[in-house]
Write a protein that holds these residues in place. Structure first.
Motif, PDB file in Angstrom:
ATOM      1  N   GLN A  73       0.833  -1.192   0.000  1.00 13.00           N
ATOM      2  CA  GLN A  73       0.000   0.000   0.000  1.00 13.00           C
ATOM      3  C   GLN A  73       0.877   1.253   0.000  1.00 13.00           C
ATOM      4  O   GLN A  73       1.974   1.256   0.541  1.00 13.00           O
ATOM      5  N   TYR A  76       1.575   6.303  -5.231  1.00 14.13           N
ATOM      6  CA  TYR A  76       2.393   6.012  -6.405  1.00 14.13           C
ATOM      7  C   TYR A  76       2.180   7.088  -7.464  1.00 14.13           C
ATOM      8  O   TYR A  76       1.109   7.683  -7.557  1.00 14.13           O
ATOM      9  N   ALA A  91       1.522  -1.167  -7.194  1.00 15.94           N
ATOM     10  CA  ALA A  91       1.503  -1.540  -5.778  1.00 15.94           C
ATOM     11  C   ALA A  91       1.916  -2.991  -5.559  1.00 15.94           C
ATOM     12  O   ALA A  91       1.678  -3.547  -4.485  1.00 15.94           O
TER      13      ALA A  91
END
Length: 207
Positions: A73, A76, A91
């Protein structure tokens, strides 16, 4: 023979004259400057300006927060026109128990968006977080967890729903699959995978 001798001076004079003429012409040709090359110019353009090409504008990357049943998590950066599927790949991909059918993998992303990947059997995923401070303070879904491990063979539906990632449908399946001889028997329940079992393990038991 005598006649020929009389014409010799005339022949010599005539020959000398033509030699002088050709010699003068030859010298004149050497002194004359060479002809200049003809330059062909393009036709003039009217109303057209020669301008340099305009620089192309660069688009800033998208910042997307990915949470839920993914391997890593976090926030990004993705290129414009990226999809939900691209964010999940960044991820680290979805977990084994992720419910990818519940989300639209082809949804185009926007800057600041949150992508939550639910677990199979999860009833209500958490609402999108409004800002970064909220994301930092609440990265995972919270539950009213039981104080002590509950027995899978005797727990009520309400008690089972207090477990992380378990909603009414999953609770009904857990009751339907009874009895259990060990905690690992949960893996035969639809929607329960290794990752989900790992999350549930501290809160369940089989007596």
């Amino acid at each position: 023979m005598a006649d020929f001798r009389r014409h010799i001076p005339t022949i010599i004079a005539t020959s000398a004259f033509w030699i002088l003429v050709f010699g003068a012409a030859f010298l004149f040709g050497l002194r004359r400057p060479p002809a200049q090359p003809i330059e062909i110019l393009p036709p003039p353009t009217i109303g057209v300006k020669n301008s340099a090409p305009e620089p192309t504008a660069t688009t800033a990357p998208l910042r997307v927060y990915v949470s839920g049943a993914v391997r890593a998590q976090g926030v990004y950066r993705l290129s414009p026109n990226s999809l939900v599927e691209d964010a999940i790949s960044e991820a680290g991909g979805a977990n084994e128990d992720a419910d990818l059918i519940a989300i639209n993998l082809a949804h185009p992303l926007s800057d600041g968006e949150q992508i939550y990947v639910p677990v199979r059997g999860e009833e209500s995923p958490p609402p999108p977080l409004a800002d970064k401070d909220a994301a930092d303070s609440s990265r995972t879904k919270t539950f009213d967890l039981p104080d002590e491990p509950i027995d899978l063979n005797t727990a009520t539906a309400a008690e089972l729903e207090s477990l992380p990632g378990v909603g009414p449908k999953t609770a009904a399946l857990l009751i339907q699959e009874r009895p259990y001889s060990s905690v690992e028997d949960l893996l035969r329940v639809k929607g329960i995978g290794e990752k989900t079992l790992e999350k549930l393990h501290p809160y369940i038991k089989v007596d």
